[in-house]
Design an enzyme around this catalytic site. Sequence first.
Site, short mmCIF file in Angstrom:
data_model
loop_
_atom_site.label_atom_id
_atom_site.label_comp_id
_atom_site.label_asym_id
_atom_site.label_seq_id
_atom_site.Cartn_x
_atom_site.Cartn_y
_atom_site.Cartn_z
N SER A 184 0.68 -1.11 0.11
CA SER A 184 -0.14 -0.07 0.01
C SER A 184 1.02 1.47 -0.10
O SER A 184 1.81 1.32 -0.97
CB SER A 184 -1.23 -0.10 1.30
OG SER A 184 -1.95 0.87 1.16
N ASP A 356 -8.86 -5.99 -5.72
CA ASP A 356 -8.55 -4.66 -5.08
C ASP A 356 -8.95 -3.49 -6.31
O ASP A 356 -8.55 -3.30 -7.34
CB ASP A 356 -6.91 -4.41 -5.13
CG ASP A 356 -6.52 -3.25 -4.22
OD1 ASP A 356 -7.34 -2.27 -4.03
OD2 ASP A 356 -5.37 -2.96 -3.86
N HIS A 389 -7.85 -4.91 -1.21
CA HIS A 389 -6.69 -4.16 -0.89
C HIS A 389 -6.04 -4.77 0.34
O HIS A 389 -4.80 -4.79 0.34
CB HIS A 389 -6.74 -2.65 -0.63
CG HIS A 389 -5.54 -1.78 -0.61
ND1 HIS A 389 -4.78 -1.83 -1.64
CD2 HIS A 389 -5.13 -1.21 0.31
CE1 HIS A 389 -3.71 -1.06 -1.20
NE2 HIS A 389 -4.06 -0.53 0.14
#
Length: 408
Positions: A184, A356, A389
């Site tokens: 991330s 995601d 995610h």
Amino acid sequence: MGRKDPYGGGGAFLRERRVRLRDADGGAAEERRHSDPSEPVAEPLTVALPDPMRLYRGGLLYSARCAYESWGRLNEARDNAVLLFTGLSPSAHAAASTRDPSPGWWQRMIGPGLAIDTDRYFVVCVNSLGSCFGSTGAASLDPATGLPYRLNFPEVAVEDIAVAGYETVRSLGVERLACVMGASLGGMSVVAFATQFPKVARRLISISGTPAASPFAIALRSVQREAIMRDPAWKAGQYDFDRPPRNGLTVARKLGTITYRSAAEWRQRFARKPSAEGAAGARSNGFANPFGPHFAVEGYLRAQAERFIRVFDANCYLYLSSAMDRFDLAEHGGSFSAALSAVHAEGVLVIGVESDFLFPIDEQAALAEAFQAAGASVRFARLPSLEGHDAFLVDIPHFDAEIRAFLA
């Protein structure tokens, strides 16, 4: 004003006995409290950053520090170190250690015989510059005034987070890294590291990152920031640390949590199950509230937000969120591939998750293509995980297999 230094100068709420979050940006947030209030809390290890530290978008930081944790041993050649960057919200506590035996946010990935094998590697996880878990951020004391920086903190960039990580491992005696990895915001930090220190790491692993923030992600984060800043308790960043903008931060975290998983997973986990609180959950101040929460998913979002707001500083959230929006790899060369042209890594692993929608897999594909166009040896792994995610925190078997094979 409340307490003068509620965050111990380096941030972190550690003096509040709330130690860290288990997630990178998402829904698995989990607060640990000590059951015995007399039990000492291990302060984070920190290193001094260059003084002053010149930031990517201008401004200087004086007496800045970066918090870290480490596992394993540095070998005699000092070439077995792995630098790990985190997502937006966690501390450096990625795994249990002798200093803090509680499970970390990547507990099943770091340790003897695990994918990131601490029998082979000396692993260093850094808390992002600008965060509130020991590294210098908006909640830290400004040495010029003795008061918290708040909005006087200079703008922090992903590039600055990367520099702080580099300076941390240098302070530990490491000049050449076996690998730099992160997910991330951490995946973006890996890329920023590669552009600024192209010959330092032998391998790079970017997970669920992006070469540039998308308009969709920027829009979402702008609403999260607005929720915080519209909370009357925010007070233009001058809130009492005992009375932070809880309502705004709650809304921001709920919105974020929704985006960290996939719609399919939400359907599988919750469907239309009723709230566990039943009718009591649909009452407010003793009166019927027709607006809920009526469903289990609403209760889940509320629980995650309540945990988060007890451990994360609102101003730090604003700074790091904005840093993610402004990151653009092309600033370092005119195009993604040009920015990576000087990178001399032996191998690059880029991992994306098909479900995601916050950092869509097309963005990881673009990053992998840029590395390849720059001449790097690249593996692009498209994982079919359901968890969106946050999959790297949950779908350990898929991530274990990819990272273990890459580091073998």
